[in-house]
Write an enzyme that holds these catalytic residues in place. Structure first.
Site, PDB file in Angstrom:
ATOM      1  N   GLU A   7       0.820  -1.216   0.000  1.00 48.62           N
ATOM      2  CA  GLU A   7       0.000   0.000   0.000  1.00 48.62           C
ATOM      3  C   GLU A   7       0.852   1.263   0.000  1.00 48.62           C
ATOM      4  O   GLU A   7       0.431   2.305  -0.480  1.00 48.62           O
ATOM      5  CB  GLU A   7      -0.947   0.001   1.211  1.00 48.62           C
ATOM      6  CG  GLU A   7      -2.006   1.076   1.147  1.00 48.62           C
ATOM      7  CD  GLU A   7      -3.259   0.712   1.932  1.00 48.62           C
ATOM      8  OE1 GLU A   7      -3.912   1.636   2.410  1.00 48.62           O
ATOM      9  OE2 GLU A   7      -3.585  -0.487   2.046  1.00 48.62           O
ATOM     10  N   LYS A   8       2.056   1.148   0.543  1.00 50.17           N
ATOM     11  CA  LYS A   8       2.946   2.311   0.626  1.00 50.17           C
ATOM     12  C   LYS A   8       4.383   1.818   0.733  1.00 50.17           C
ATOM     13  O   LYS A   8       4.643   0.649   1.068  1.00 50.17           O
ATOM     14  CB  LYS A   8       2.558   3.203   1.804  1.00 50.17           C
ATOM     15  CG  LYS A   8       2.560   2.514   3.142  1.00 50.17           C
ATOM     16  CD  LYS A   8       1.644   3.216   4.130  1.00 50.17           C
ATOM     17  CE  LYS A   8       0.194   2.963   3.807  1.00 50.17           C
ATOM     18  NZ  LYS A   8      -0.749   3.434   4.812  1.00 50.17           N
ATOM     19  N   ASP A 102      -2.936  -3.052   3.004  1.00 52.25           N
ATOM     20  CA  ASP A 102      -3.545  -3.187   4.328  1.00 52.25           C
ATOM     21  C   ASP A 102      -4.606  -4.273   4.316  1.00 52.25           C
ATOM     22  O   ASP A 102      -5.327  -4.461   3.325  1.00 52.25           O
ATOM     23  CB  ASP A 102      -4.184  -1.871   4.769  1.00 52.25           C
ATOM     24  CG  ASP A 102      -3.145  -0.875   5.281  1.00 52.25           C
ATOM     25  OD1 ASP A 102      -1.978  -1.259   5.432  1.00 52.25           O
ATOM     26  OD2 ASP A 102      -3.513   0.293   5.526  1.00 52.25           O
ATOM     27  N   ASP A 104      -7.671  -5.066   4.870  1.00 50.58           N
ATOM     28  CA  ASP A 104      -9.062  -4.688   5.043  1.00 50.58           C
ATOM     29  C   ASP A 104      -9.713  -4.506   3.676  1.00 50.58           C
ATOM     30  O   ASP A 104      -9.077  -4.715   2.632  1.00 50.58           O
ATOM     31  CB  ASP A 104      -9.198  -3.411   5.884  1.00 50.58           C
ATOM     32  CG  ASP A 104      -8.477  -2.214   5.280  1.00 50.58           C
ATOM     33  OD1 ASP A 104      -8.068  -2.269   4.103  1.00 50.58           O
ATOM     34  OD2 ASP A 104      -8.322  -1.214   5.991  1.00 50.58           O
ATOM     35  N   TYR A 319      -2.363  -3.411  13.797  1.00 48.50           N
ATOM     36  CA  TYR A 319      -3.190  -2.691  12.825  1.00 48.50           C
ATOM     37  C   TYR A 319      -4.327  -1.937  13.525  1.00 48.50           C
ATOM     38  O   TYR A 319      -5.084  -2.529  14.298  1.00 48.50           O
ATOM     39  CB  TYR A 319      -3.754  -3.690  11.824  1.00 48.50           C
ATOM     40  CG  TYR A 319      -4.537  -3.069  10.706  1.00 48.50           C
ATOM     41  CD1 TYR A 319      -3.896  -2.403   9.669  1.00 48.50           C
ATOM     42  CD2 TYR A 319      -5.921  -3.155  10.677  1.00 48.50           C
ATOM     43  CE1 TYR A 319      -4.611  -1.839   8.632  1.00 48.50           C
ATOM     44  CE2 TYR A 319      -6.645  -2.604   9.644  1.00 48.50           C
ATOM     45  CZ  TYR A 319      -5.987  -1.938   8.628  1.00 48.50           C
ATOM     46  OH  TYR A 319      -6.701  -1.378   7.602  1.00 48.50           O
ATOM     47  N   ARG A 321      -7.053  -0.005  12.254  1.00 45.58           N
ATOM     48  CA  ARG A 321      -8.401   0.208  11.704  1.00 45.58           C
ATOM     49  C   ARG A 321      -9.270  -1.026  11.932  1.00 45.58           C
ATOM     50  O   ARG A 321      -9.702  -1.689  10.994  1.00 45.58           O
ATOM     51  CB  ARG A 321      -8.307   0.537  10.211  1.00 45.58           C
ATOM     52  CG  ARG A 321      -7.521   1.807   9.929  1.00 45.58           C
ATOM     53  CD  ARG A 321      -7.251   1.954   8.441  1.00 45.58           C
ATOM     54  NE  ARG A 321      -6.340   3.050   8.147  1.00 45.58           N
ATOM     55  CZ  ARG A 321      -6.684   4.182   7.538  1.00 45.58           C
ATOM     56  NH1 ARG A 321      -7.923   4.367   7.169  1.00 45.58           N
ATOM     57  NH2 ARG A 321      -5.798   5.125   7.313  1.00 45.58           N
TER      58      ARG A 321
END
Length: 665
Positions: A7-8, A102, A104, A319, A321
């Site tokens: 993701e990054k 991530d 999710d 994590y 979230r």
């Protein structure tokens, strides 16, 4: 070639480090033999704007709405187009792709939408990361999942983004064209932000229209033959109380006080029971936001950003979230190592750690209650450097670690006493808890502002049923009812999550109690930021207060748009898609039908309601048309609504135009 898509960049480095291979840095990726790790910067693609699907859309008008794409188009984001092209070239060489974004719904969309954009047809796997410390990454690398295991999660994410686009874009265009005023700008409407705004508006009106009522409380002091002295409250009979159980008649209270003064009473009931309070769950994102908002005054988005930094930058916590406070039973065996790491990181917390029992298993450890992610807890990483954390980062880290430590301190045990005394046929009662064992409260007692204990004047001695007790004093207290508190960011997020409380329809209440409310753990903070940035809500200290603009918008919109139940049911349907129980296309067709009805309602309302105006009229000194307040890169400024014919502008001073000038950028 095996290609990991993260993701990054920071995730890519963490995965590379955990592989114990020698990776070389290239332009946009890391490479080692046949393994390549590349990265996104969040979403590299975005849904095309309505203009791409509808010619001659501007100026916006209801006659061409709704705009519903037959085929959805993704467009590269300008700022990240270079990185998108890097991944595109790598995909041509890849025989396997491991999505390492991530773990999710949104993470799946970020990774898989790139694969769809480039029509990748090869093998797909999924790396599911709940923490980014070295041990957790290695564990995940040894358990890479089949790509199809999260395909439904991707479908749910697509459904969410496309339905949000349909509703948000179309209702914003319809509302702006029907109710907007020249120069005012867009009237933004969204399927989560608008019902959330209504929560704030309704609460503000409830407070402002609140009329305090007087009520009275009677306390009586008793003395036993053993010289024990204690206070009790009068239990007001139903026929003498209002609907909330209060006595609003001072004369009655005074009569009762006079009737019992110096009279002899009898203890009709006394009980003493040892009770225990279970260890609370570890923190979900929303519970962390509520706690840190109340304790420290942090904003919801700020808390999410800090928690993300603790997870990504410091590798100190898992994590963030997550909507779950439970922990997987498989991680219970790691508890001694986590507790040990906490002591290595910070010696000042060792006295508290010495009180823990790592063999104690609280109700938090429960595989059946785990959702996509477990509760936020400290990692096994004992290399965390507290001196590299900001003050706010440390405060949040301290909250998270204390809730984890609490799991191994046992229950809070106390002695619960209750008694009833009848004097001249009037019944008085009292309850009192005496702590026996502090348990988990040793770790978190000073953190939860909602549960701060206040001194209890109604202490109870050991009493016996049937013994006499004389009334030696009375105390009549005059009180006033209070309005509900204004929302803070933390309490508003709690309201979004527990939306069933704010819905009147009993059938919907039952449905909503089984859902996660409106929004998700990952999006609620951004929704609040949006409401503030669009000047629908203002933040004053810890409080959120609706603006004139926000109230006017809610007044204009029909219940089908503002009702929180509508979007909460969305979330339930999206969960069904994620679980493979529902189809995304069926969901989108249903939302398209609903959308047409909403737009028809707006048209009918526009015939009876005027435009929305949240600003005082300031005429242009050159052409007399209204000046409109706008927001630029350097802050607010004013421009003539007659532009481009009139280019008059003005500086902004506390919401009013000042110092007119030929141009202002």
């Amino acid at each position: 070639m095996r290609l990991f898509i993260c993701e990054k960049p920071s995730q890519a480095r963490d995965i590379a480090n955990a592989m114990n291979e020698s990776f070389e840095k290239e332009d946009g990726f890391l490479t080692s033999g046949s393994t390549v790790i590349s990265w996104c910067f969040g979403h590299l693609l975005e849904l095309a704007p309505p203009d791409d699907y509808c010619e001659n859309l501007k100026p916006w008008r209801v006659s061409v709405l709704p705009v519903i794409p037959e085929k959805w188009v993704l467009k590269p984001q300008a700022k990240t187009k270079k990185q998108l092209n890097v991944i595109g070239k790598l995909l041509k060489k890849a025989s396997m792709v491991v999505i390492a974004t991530d773990a999710d719904r949104e993470g799946d969309v970020i990774g898989r939408e790139v694969l769809d954009y480039f029509s990748y047809k090869g093998d797909v796997k999924r790396l599911w990361l709940s923490a980014l410390d070295d041990a957790s990454v290695k564990k995940a690398l040894n358990d890479i999942r089949p790509g199809e295991s999260t395909e439904n999660l991707y479908q749910a994410g697509l459904g969410r983004s496309r339905a949000d686009w349909m509703v948000g874009m179309n209702l914003t265009m319809a509302t702006s064209s029907l109710f907007g005023t020249p120069g005012q700008g867009v009237l933004s409407v969204g399927r989560v932000q608008t019902p959330t705004l209504k929560l704030v508006v309704d609460r503000d009106f409830e407070i402002e229209n609140f009329k305090p009522k007087d009520y009275f409380v009677l306390k009586a002091q008793f003395k036993t033959n053993n010289e024990d002295v204690f206070w009790m409250n009068w239990d007001i009979p139903e026929e003498l109380s209002d609907s909330d159980g209060r006595c609003i008649n001072q004369q009655i209270i005074s009569q009762v006080a006079g009737a019992i003064q110096s009279a002899e009473g009898v203890i009709t009931q006394f009980s003493e029971t040892k009770k225990s309070q279970s260890v609370p769950l570890c923190l979900s994102l929303s519970s962390l936001q509520k706690l840190a908002s109340a304790k420290y005054g942090f904003g919801a988005k700020e808390i999410l950003d800090i928690a993300q930094s603790l997870y990504e930058t410091h590798k100190a916590t898992t994590y963030p979230r997550t909507d779950c406070g439970h922990l997987p039973e498989s991680q219970f065996s790691e508890a001694p190592n986590v507790l040990s790491a906490l002591g290595i990181i910070d010696s000042s917390i060792r006295p508290l750690l010495d009180l823990t029992d790592a063999s104690y298993k609280s109700k938090t450890w429960n595989d059946k209650k785990i959702t996509a992610h477990h509760g936020i807890i400290p990692t096994l990483n004992d290399k965390v450097k507290l001196n590299s954390m900001s003050d706010k980062e440390f405060k949040l880290y301290d909250v998270i670690r204390r809730y984890y430590i609490a799991q191994f301190l046992g229950t809070y045990d106390y002695l619960a006493r209750s008694a009833t005394c009848v004097v001249n046929e009037y019944r008085f009662s009292a309850n009192h808890n005496t702590p026996l064992r502090p348990g988990f409260k040793q770790a978190i007692a000073d953190l939860n502002m909602d549960e701060q204990e206040t001194p209890d004047e109604l202490t109870l001695p050991m009493l016996k049923q049937g013994e006499s007790s004389d009334c030696i004093d009375t105390d009549v207290q005059s009180k006033k009812t209070k309005p509900p508190a204004r929302f803070s960011e933390g309490t508003l997020i709690t309201a979004m999550k527990s939306i069933a409380k704010y819905v009147d329809d009993t059938s919907l209440k039952k449905v909503l109690k089984e859902t996660a409310g409106i929004g998700t753990e990952a999006t609620r903070a951004n929704i609040l930021e949006t409401l503030i940035n669009r000047e629908y809500v203002a933040k004053k200290g810890k409080q959120l207060i609706s603006t004139k603009k926000g109230r006017a918008l809610i007044e204009l919109l029909p219940d089908s748009i503002t009702n929180p139940a509508t979007t909460a049911i969305w979330e339930q349907e999206l969960d069904n898609i994620a679980e493979g129980k529902s189809d995304m296309n069926d969901f989108l067709e249903e939302q398209a039908d609903t959308l047409e009805g909403m737009i028809e309602q707006l048209e009918k309302l526009s015939q009876s309601k005027g435009s929305i105006s949240n600003q005082a009229v300031h005429p242009c000194p050159d052409c007399n048309k209204p000046l409109a307040r706008r927001k630029g890169k350097k802050g607010y400024w004013w421009g003539c609504t007659g532009y481009p014919d009139c280019k008059t502008t003005a500086f902004d001073e506390k919401g009013r135009p000042k110092i007119l000038s030929p141009s202002l950028a």
